[in-house]
Design a protein around this motif. Structure first.
Motif, short mmCIF file in Angstrom:
data_model
loop_
_atom_site.label_atom_id
_atom_site.label_comp_id
_atom_site.label_asym_id
_atom_site.label_seq_id
_atom_site.Cartn_x
_atom_site.Cartn_y
_atom_site.Cartn_z
N ARG A 232 0.81 -1.22 0.00
CA ARG A 232 0.00 0.00 0.00
C ARG A 232 0.84 1.26 0.00
NH1 ARG A 232 -4.35 -1.55 4.62
NH2 ARG A 232 -2.49 -2.57 5.45
N THR A 233 2.13 1.14 0.33
CA THR A 233 3.00 2.31 0.29
C THR A 233 3.75 2.42 -1.04
OG1 THR A 233 4.95 1.17 1.20
CG2 THR A 233 3.37 2.10 2.77
N ALA A 234 3.54 1.44 -1.92
CA ALA A 234 4.20 1.48 -3.24
C ALA A 234 3.48 2.48 -4.14
CB ALA A 234 4.19 0.09 -3.87
N VAL A 235 4.10 2.80 -5.26
CA VAL A 235 3.51 3.75 -6.20
C VAL A 235 3.17 3.04 -7.50
CG1 VAL A 235 4.74 5.69 -5.18
CG2 VAL A 235 5.77 4.48 -7.10
N ARG A 236 2.32 3.66 -8.27
CA ARG A 236 1.90 3.09 -9.55
C ARG A 236 2.66 3.74 -10.70
NH1 ARG A 236 -2.71 0.08 -8.69
NH2 ARG A 236 -3.63 0.39 -6.62
N ALA A 237 2.78 3.02 -11.79
CA ALA A 237 3.51 3.53 -12.95
C ALA A 237 2.90 4.84 -13.45
CB ALA A 237 3.52 2.49 -14.06
N ALA A 238 1.57 4.96 -13.39
CA ALA A 238 0.91 6.18 -13.87
C ALA A 238 1.34 7.40 -13.05
CB ALA A 238 -0.60 6.02 -13.82
N ARG A 239 1.58 7.20 -11.77
CA ARG A 239 2.03 8.29 -10.91
C ARG A 239 3.45 8.73 -11.30
NH1 ARG A 239 1.96 13.01 -8.74
NH2 ARG A 239 3.10 13.20 -6.78
N VAL A 240 4.30 7.76 -11.60
CA VAL A 240 5.66 8.08 -12.03
C VAL A 240 5.61 8.87 -13.34
CG1 VAL A 240 7.91 7.15 -12.67
CG2 VAL A 240 6.57 6.03 -10.88
N ALA A 241 4.76 8.45 -14.26
CA ALA A 241 4.63 9.17 -15.54
C ALA A 241 4.17 10.60 -15.32
CB ALA A 241 3.65 8.43 -16.44
N GLU A 242 3.27 10.80 -14.39
CA GLU A 242 2.79 12.15 -14.08
C GLU A 242 3.94 13.05 -13.60
OE1 GLU A 242 -0.20 14.28 -10.80
OE2 GLU A 242 -0.27 12.10 -11.12
N VAL A 243 4.80 12.48 -12.76
CA VAL A 243 5.93 13.25 -12.24
C VAL A 243 6.96 13.53 -13.34
CG1 VAL A 243 7.84 13.22 -10.60
CG2 VAL A 243 5.58 12.42 -9.89
N VAL A 244 7.17 12.57 -14.22
CA VAL A 244 8.08 12.80 -15.35
C VAL A 244 7.60 13.98 -16.18
CG1 VAL A 244 8.98 11.85 -17.51
CG2 VAL A 244 8.93 10.43 -15.45
N GLU A 245 6.29 14.04 -16.42
CA GLU A 245 5.75 15.17 -17.18
C GLU A 245 6.03 16.50 -16.47
OE1 GLU A 245 1.70 16.45 -19.58
OE2 GLU A 245 1.50 15.22 -17.77
#
Length: 289
Positions: A232-245
């Motif tokens: 539950r403390t892990a992150v999703r790939a979509a969140r990483v993509a949002e930060v890259v943007e």
């Protein structure tokens, strides 16, 4: 003439033919936001779904100079330069320091470190000429510390952190900005289901029990839809993509983007705890031999 906005993303597919979670999510997000995206990987079959979305896909192996040069040349011909480089290509080598054959260690560094270093060198002339560019380095929470069983992989992330700090200062006079992405564990990423999935290169039984615990421990990050416990403390790939943007659009991007609670907490904790207390924490939290 406006600077190039062409985005080159490495490591969106692997030898296995599967597109990587963060690479795929980033390619889709930026494409849908109107960026000209070039999604690259070793296996074009793994990029078919992105091609169907209208994303340009190229076969690029970051251990193969010719394929890297061809990709940069094509983008330069079509857009004047690579405007954004996202150094995403990487894989996780599992193995203990004493038992992993050095030929495997060399391959790990060839992909995770030397490959991204060479790709960075290839895009810099065009960025300098247009006096603009963004370089995003995909690091990890394990670029901050190390644990048993993945030391060589973690070493590549530590090395990436170091060269990113040097590069950022070296290219600043040309308006080129460098940002480091440090995600917490990503759901579904590098998650083994059996010891066989670890692709260990030794038959030694010195650490047999450890590897069983290692696989069980990582199971918390396997369930993507309804994670439990540590998951539950892990992150999703979509969140990483949002930060890259954010990193490629911000006028003044952060030096480091730390994504998720674990990576935000562990850095300060290590500084406060001191080495002995920190090692005691790592020993209790992560699987040990």
């Amino acid at each position: 003439m406006s600077p190039s906005r062409a985005v080159l993303i490495t490591g969106v597919s692997s030898h296995s033919g599967r597109s990587s979670g963060t690479g795929r999510a980033t390619a889709l997000r930026l494409h849908r936001a109107g960026w000209p995206v070039y999604a690259t990987g070793r296996n074009l079959d793994g990029l078919k779904d992105l091609a169907e979305e209208g994303i340009t896909t190229l076969r690029v192996d970051v251990t193969d100079e010719e394929s890297m040069t061809a990709a940069v040349d094509r983008i330069t011909e079509e857009h004047g330069a690579v405007g954004v480089l996202i150094n995403n290509a990487a894989y996780s080598l599992n193995g203990t320091i004493g038992e992993t054959p050095l030929e495997q260690v060399h391959r790990q560094f060839e992909t995770n470190f030397f490959g991204l270093s060479r790709m960075t060198q290839l895009v810099l002339p065009g960025m300098r000429e247009q006096r603009s560019g963004r370089i995003v380095m995909m690091s990890s929470i394990f670029g901050l510390f190390a644990t048993p069983g993945r030391g060589y992989y973690q070493a590549t992330k530590h090395a990436l952190e170091a060269i990113s700090d040097s590069l950022r200062l070296e290219v600043a006079p040309w308006g080129i900005k460098v940002a480091i992405i440090e995600p917490s564990p990503i759901l579904g990423s590098f998650v083994p289901t059996t010891v066989g999935d670890l692709d260990l290169a030794t038959d030694s039984d010195l650490y047999a029990d450890f590897w069983e615990r290692f696989v069980r421990w990582h199971g918390a990050y396997r369930e993507v839809d309804r994670p439990k416990g540590r998951g539950r403390t892990a992150v999703r790939a979509a969140r990483v993509a949002e930060v890259v943007e954010k990193a490629i659009t911000a006028r003044r991007p952060r030096i480091r983007y730390r994504i998720g609670i674990p990576v935000r907490l562990l850095g300060p904790q290590r500084a406060i705890f001191g080495d002995r207390a920190w090692e005691a924490f790592v020993t209790r939290f992560f699987p040990q031999p």
